[in-house]
Design a protein around this motif. Structure first.
Motif, mmCIF file in Angstrom:
data_model
loop_
_atom_site.group_PDB
_atom_site.id
_atom_site.type_symbol
_atom_site.label_atom_id
_atom_site.label_comp_id
_atom_site.label_asym_id
_atom_site.label_seq_id
_atom_site.Cartn_x
_atom_site.Cartn_y
_atom_site.Cartn_z
ATOM 1 N N ASP A 290 81.844 -36.857 41.035
ATOM 2 C CA ASP A 290 80.387 -36.991 41.008
ATOM 3 C C ASP A 290 79.940 -38.206 40.188
ATOM 4 O O ASP A 290 79.120 -38.092 39.294
ATOM 5 C CB ASP A 290 79.767 -35.702 40.448
ATOM 6 C CG ASP A 290 78.250 -35.682 40.658
ATOM 7 O OD1 ASP A 290 77.775 -36.440 41.518
ATOM 8 O OD2 ASP A 290 77.561 -34.924 39.958
ATOM 9 N N ASN A 291 80.509 -39.375 40.528
ATOM 10 C CA ASN A 291 80.180 -40.599 39.790
ATOM 11 C C ASN A 291 79.945 -41.738 40.769
ATOM 12 O O ASN A 291 80.899 -42.377 41.221
ATOM 13 C CB ASN A 291 81.312 -40.948 38.822
ATOM 14 C CG ASN A 291 80.994 -42.176 37.995
ATOM 15 O OD1 ASN A 291 79.923 -42.767 38.108
ATOM 16 N ND2 ASN A 291 81.933 -42.575 37.157
ATOM 17 N N PRO A 292 78.683 -42.043 41.120
ATOM 18 C CA PRO A 292 78.411 -43.159 42.038
ATOM 19 C C PRO A 292 78.902 -44.508 41.524
ATOM 20 O O PRO A 292 79.124 -45.424 42.302
ATOM 21 C CB PRO A 292 76.878 -43.155 42.149
ATOM 22 C CG PRO A 292 76.462 -41.774 41.761
ATOM 23 C CD PRO A 292 77.469 -41.322 40.735
ATOM 24 N N GLY A 293 79.082 -44.618 40.202
ATOM 25 C CA GLY A 293 79.547 -45.878 39.646
ATOM 26 C C GLY A 293 80.906 -46.298 40.173
ATOM 27 O O GLY A 293 81.205 -47.491 40.252
ATOM 28 N N LEU A 294 81.733 -45.327 40.556
ATOM 29 C CA LEU A 294 83.050 -45.648 41.088
ATOM 30 C C LEU A 294 82.944 -46.506 42.345
ATOM 31 O O LEU A 294 83.626 -47.521 42.498
ATOM 32 C CB LEU A 294 83.816 -44.356 41.409
ATOM 33 C CG LEU A 294 84.324 -43.554 40.219
ATOM 34 C CD1 LEU A 294 84.842 -42.207 40.674
ATOM 35 C CD2 LEU A 294 85.420 -44.319 39.515
ATOM 36 N N LEU A 388 87.190 -48.556 36.551
ATOM 37 C CA LEU A 388 87.916 -47.723 37.517
ATOM 38 C C LEU A 388 89.071 -46.990 36.851
ATOM 39 O O LEU A 388 89.414 -45.877 37.240
ATOM 40 C CB LEU A 388 88.449 -48.590 38.653
ATOM 41 C CG LEU A 388 87.460 -48.999 39.740
ATOM 42 C CD1 LEU A 388 88.177 -49.727 40.851
ATOM 43 C CD2 LEU A 388 86.712 -47.804 40.305
ATOM 44 N N ALA A 389 89.672 -47.621 35.841
ATOM 45 C CA ALA A 389 90.780 -46.973 35.143
ATOM 46 C C ALA A 389 90.296 -45.863 34.222
ATOM 47 O O ALA A 389 90.970 -44.843 34.067
ATOM 48 C CB ALA A 389 91.568 -48.007 34.343
ATOM 49 N N ARG A 390 89.104 -46.050 33.650
ATOM 50 C CA ARG A 390 88.590 -45.060 32.687
ATOM 51 C C ARG A 390 87.089 -44.860 32.909
ATOM 52 O O ARG A 390 86.274 -45.226 32.060
ATOM 53 C CB ARG A 390 88.858 -45.523 31.254
ATOM 54 C CG ARG A 390 90.328 -45.683 30.945
ATOM 55 C CD ARG A 390 90.563 -46.435 29.664
ATOM 56 N NE ARG A 390 91.978 -46.672 29.456
ATOM 57 C CZ ARG A 390 92.667 -47.662 30.021
ATOM 58 N NH1 ARG A 390 92.038 -48.513 30.819
ATOM 59 N NH2 ARG A 390 93.954 -47.808 29.810
ATOM 60 N N PRO A 391 86.714 -44.304 34.046
ATOM 61 C CA PRO A 391 85.278 -44.137 34.316
ATOM 62 C C PRO A 391 84.663 -43.097 33.400
ATOM 63 O O PRO A 391 85.342 -42.212 32.902
ATOM 64 C CB PRO A 391 85.257 -43.679 35.779
ATOM 65 C CG PRO A 391 86.573 -43.005 35.973
ATOM 66 C CD PRO A 391 87.548 -43.739 35.119
#
Length: 999
Positions: A290-294, A388-391
């Motif tokens: 649930d993270n659009p930032g990804l 991306l490695a630590r969202p």
């Protein structure tokens, strides 16, 4: 009971393993977000029994319901299998049934980690092979790019422990020797359904197996290459058991390792939902749910990789140890920070990671071509890879806006706003990636609460494309943004802009927040671009050397003696011409056959002129290939009609001048309208893709050079009607002058101009020719000078003002290379003496009268001769004067004055001319008169909205422009005139504040 609950968790089964599909309510809550969780068991394991309740508990502990699969491969002693075969099966399953999941997370146990590592190395090799082929578009669905994290549990990266692996290998050899006939007979009876045989995985686990060492080295090399190219790469974390006898207790400094209590078997089978291994997996998973930032970051990294690959800018330029002088170069702005591309990028990244007490603004600047956009893409990529490695809410989220691509309708009566910028960004992102799930509300929440880095690339290009957005509007936007999110100390805004734009230090709070990318040194150039060492030492002009020592030129320039610009390497235009010829020669289109003709570089160059004009004439930041190709066909038709008309009406000029090159010109123009050639040109030369079928210029330098070439062509062919669409600006006029070379503007050419103008009285036409003559040192035939001067009072006010101001400037400068300066002075002086006297002048407005008077005064001071019999006629802001000049700077529609595209471009051109005064104070006389016209436009409310913000910078008491006017002491009346402009502008400002307050 546990097994029953585990069976209920898995919703489907197949020959590849078990599947858990997330529930519909999870999809409606956007929990799935296209994340895929993959479990891979080890030797002797099973897709369900190996993990038991762990997958279910991990999702429960993370508070998510994601699609989860558990891969099954033949792992028993009697199964015929190998690590490579298992990796192949896993790839087939993931790339068919689960291809639509962009974020893949692996949890592996024992040999399962080797299977996944083999899968990823193979995927990386395929991806790198695609990237190395310039004719193959890079796929974004590679498993190497889609894999976010790999959590390895007791994985024997270098083989099992020496005792266990050697003993196990010996026992298995005995076992297989005894049962091999049975395995073969079983395969025969089942017709291969029972694929029994030797399991190659068991001997492969020998300690120190060279194949495993090679696999580990291959993975490390692929990871390093991806990171150096700013591409996505999986992040690996290892979890080991402290009592594991199968895998040696070994700590690798280069990997992330955690050791917890347990054995090789027990560590993967937790007995309760909050066990350490469940907690570790759940924490990892929670970051990706649930993270659009990804997706925002993933899409941005994909675009950055494509652009860098197209432009060849995957590596930033760092310092050279042998170049001691480079470190001593001072930045152009005092107290700012200067360095190489790499140094600037590293400082910016370190600064935004530190945060501060309030939102921070940082500036990346430098001369044209030094690589500002490359640095900003690098910063965005580095921060994006980290995200991306630590969202999560504690990791910096980079949001890159390529402002040079923005093509929007001009704002009406308001400045550009934060909301407008982000609405374009959302719409643009949605057009690129329809599956992206990001809302304005989500963005707003990030800006207010979380660590965010907003990167505004190409701000100067944006301002150039959008005439009604002034520089001060951007300054105000940033200040309002800082106030809006004042409670978020982890918000940073990084801006990219040229250092030649006046006042850029106002974009930040302190000069130390300005980071300037230095020019390359000669030593750097020779090391980074080895081919230049054969010619770079021959350049003696320091100003030209500064232009050369940029990646923009050095990465594309190869000396070409056939370059049509006669100055060779002695002008910026010649360098740009040869750089473009180099790029076109590599396009694969030279010598191609079309319409029974062979395409030459010159033909491609003319096609590029067409495209540059189609961009510029409609103020496009980006354009679709289909639209450009369609408009190029219409462009070709116009030029064909022009040649036919000249052949009919001016046969001698046509036969002497146009006929020899008519076919070449039209053939080159036709290439831009050819669908295949147009698309190939746009994809292989001076452009970079911004979305599917849409492109923009790589750099404004290319566009300006091509426009200068086009302006020069229009003038020498006398196709003046093409000059009536939009006003050019000073850089284009100068490039056109360099392209025009030693040619001469003749009296017949001037007559043709007036004939064209009489048929269609478009003042932009004459104004552009006058601008060309007055911003260059172009040779003018003496009779042509006299004809122009004799027609002064017949010209439209715009052309009259530009011509008097420009020719007067050429006389004032008295440049030794200006062959026509004596003829200009001889013809101009008597005419401006008449114009300078209101009693003898028949001009309809007073501005040329004032302009002529001041030039006469300056000429007299220069030659120590009194030439002015009357006092300065003066200019003020009363209606009887301003209404006379108003038609020049706006248009009329149904008896009303209106602001249209023509008047916007004209006011922007005036403003650009005024800014040139910061480089040459001798432009002050005409600059203040241009300033007068802009204030008149504001007085009558037909001004470009950008003037609201730009005029205060030029008219503020004590500003730099005022200092320049004061220094022009040969004409004291110029300061008096400037003071009047300041005073009346203050009246307008006060009235505007009063209006806002009452509203």
């Amino acid at each position: 009971m546990a097994n029953s609950e585990n069976e209920n968790f898995w919703t489907a089964f197949c020959r590849y393993g078990s599947i858990h599909r997330c529930q519909p309510e999870a999809l409606s809550q956007n929990q799935d977000h296209r994340c895929l969780l993959v479990f891979v068991h080890g030797l002797f394991g099973d897709s369900r029994k190996t993990w038991r309740q762990m997958p279910k508990w991990v999702l429960e502990h993370a508070g998510l319901d994601l699609t989860t699969i558990s891969f099954s491969y033949p792992s028993r002693p009697w199964h015929r299998c190998s690590i490579a075969q298992a990796a192949d099966d896993l790839k087939s399953w993931l790339e068919t049934e689960f291809r639509g999941y962009p974020h893949v997370l692996f949890v592996t146990h024992s040999t399962g980690g080797l299977v996944v590592k083999t899968l990823l190395v193979n995927a990386a090799n395929e991806h790198q092979a695609e990237r190395s082929n310039p004719n193959t578009p890079t796929k974004t669905d590679s498993l190497w790019l889609r894999t976010r994290r790999v959590l390895n549990i007791s994985v024997p990266h270098f083989g099992g422990s020496a005792v266990v692996s050697r003993g196990g290998k010996w026992l298995y050899q005995v076992y297989y020797f005894c049962l091999a006939p049975i395995f073969s007979f079983a395969r025969f009876l089942s017709q291969g359904n029972r694929d029994w045989g030797k399991n190659q995985i068991i001997p492969a686990l020998a300690w120190g197996n060279p194949q495993l060492l090679e696999l580990e080295n291959d993975y490390a090399a692929q990871f390093k290459q991806s990171r150096e190219s700013n591409e996505v790469a999986p992040v690996v974390q290892d979890v080991g058991a402290k009592s594991d006898l199968s895998v040696p207790y070994r700590i690798e400094e280069s990997s992330q390792q955690v050791f917890i209590r347990g054995t090789h078997k027990s560590i993967k089978i937790p007995k309760r939902v909050d066990a350490p291994i469940v907690f570790i997996c759940a924490e990892l998973l929670r970051q990706y749910g649930d993270n659009p930032g990804l997706d925002l970051v993933r899409f941005a990294l994909s675009r950055i990789s494509l652009v860098n690959r197209t432009l060849g800018t995957e590596q930033l330029i760092s310092s050279v140890a042998t170049d001691s002088a480079f470190d001593q170069i001072e930045p152009s702005i005092p107290s700012s920070m200067a360095g190489t591309q790499q140094e600037v990028a590293e400082r910016i990244i370190a600064t935004v990671h530190r945060g501060g007490l309030h939102p921070r603004k940082l500036l990346v600047t430098g001369a044209a071509g030094v690589g500002k956009s490359s640095v900003l893409r690098h910063i965005s990529a580095k921060l994006g890879l980290n995200y991306l490695a630590r969202p999560g809410t504690t990791t910096l989220l980079p949001l890159l806006i390529p402002m040079q691509q923005i093509t929007v309708s001009e704002p009406g009566d308001s400045s550009y706003t934060w909301n407008m910028m982000w609405q374009w960004w959302l719409d643009w992102g949605k057009s690129l990636h329809p599956e992206a799930n990001c809302s304005r509300e989500w963005l707003e929440d990030q800006f207010r609460s979380n660590p965010v880095v907003v990167i505004l690339d190409g701000l100067d290009d944006f301002l150039q494309n959008h005439k009604s957005v002034g520089f001060s509007s951007i300054v105000q936007l940033l200040r309002e943004t800082e106030a809006r999110y004042i409670d978020n100390p982890n918000l940073s805004i990084v801006i990219g802009i040229r250092n030649t734009l006046q006042g850029i230090e106002k974009l930040v709070d302190h000069p130390r927040d300005i980071h300037e990318i230095q020019h390359l040194s000669v030593a750097q150039a020779k090391k980074t671009y080895p081919s230049c060492q054969y010619w770079i030492d021959t350049i003696e002009d320091p100003e030209l050397m500064d232009f050369i020592l940029t990646p923009l030129i050095l990465s594309n320039y190869e000396p070409d003696p056939s370059c049509p610009i006669s100055e060779g390497t002695n002008s910026q235009s010649a360098l740009l011409c040869q750089s473009i010829r180099t790029l076109l020669s590599k396009s694969g289109l030279v010598r191609a056959q079309i319409e029974n003709r062979e395409i030459e570089i010159e033909h491609l160059g003319r096609a590029m002129m067409v495209i540059a004009w189609l961009f510029f004439s409609k103020a496009r930041g980006e354009a679709s290939i289909e639209t450009l190709q369609r408009e190029a066909v219409q462009f070709h038709q116009r030029w064909s009609a022009f040649f036919s008309a000249v052949e009919r009406d001016h046969e001698s000029f046509y036969l002497e001048t146009l006929a020899p090159e008519r076919d070449d010109i039209l053939f080159g123009f036709s290439l831009a309208g050819n669908p295949k050639i147009c698309e190939d040109l746009l994809q292989r030369s001076l452009f970079v893709p911004t979305s599917s079928g849409v492109v923009r210029f790589r750099h404004r330098h290319w566009q300006e050079f091509l426009l200068g070439q086009y302006l020069s062509l229009c003038i020498r062919t006398r196709n003046f009607e093409e000059l009536g669409a939009v006003a050019f600006h000073t850089r284009i006029y100068r490039i056109a002058g360099e392209s025009f070379g030693d040619r001469m503007v003749t009296a017949n050419g001037v007559k043709a101009l007036f004939q064209n103008w009489s048929k269609s009285p478009n003042e932009i036409i004459a104004g552009n020719l006058c601008g060309f003559l007055t911003w260059t040192q172009t040779r003018i035939e003496p009779s042509a000078v006299r004809l122009l001067v004799d027609k002064l009072e017949e010209l439209e006010p715009l052309s009259r003002l530009v011509l008097v101001g420009g020719l007067g400037y050429r006389v004032l400068v008295d440049h030794p290379n200006d062959i026509s300066k004596t003829d200009i002075r001889r013809a101009l002086l008597p005419r401006i003496q008449e114009l300078a006297n209101p009693e003898s002048s028949t001009a309809g407005d007073c501005a040329p009268c004032s302009l002529s008077w001041m030039y006469l005064k300056a000429f007299g001071e220069l030659s120590n001769q009194e030439q002015i019999p009357n006092d300065w006629p003066g200019l003020d802001f009363k209606d009887d004067q301003t209404l006379k000049v108003l038609p020049m700077i706006c248009s009329t529609e149904n008896g009303n004055y209106v602001l249209d595209q023509r008047s916007k471009s004209l006011q922007a051109s005036f403003l650009a001319s005024i800014m040139e005064t910061f480089k040459d104070a001798r432009l002050a006389i005409r600059a203040v008169h241009y300033l007068y016209y802009l204030i008149v436009a504001r007085k009558h409310d037909v001004h470009s909205p950008g003037l609201f913000s730009e005029l205060p910078l030029l008219l503020a008491e004590g500003c730099e422009f005022e200092t320049i006017i004061k220094s022009f002491d040969s004409v004291p009346e110029l300061l008096t005139f400037y003071r009047r402009c300041q005073q009346y502008h203050g009246v307008l400002e006060s009235a505007n504040k009063h209006y806002k307050a009452s509203s």
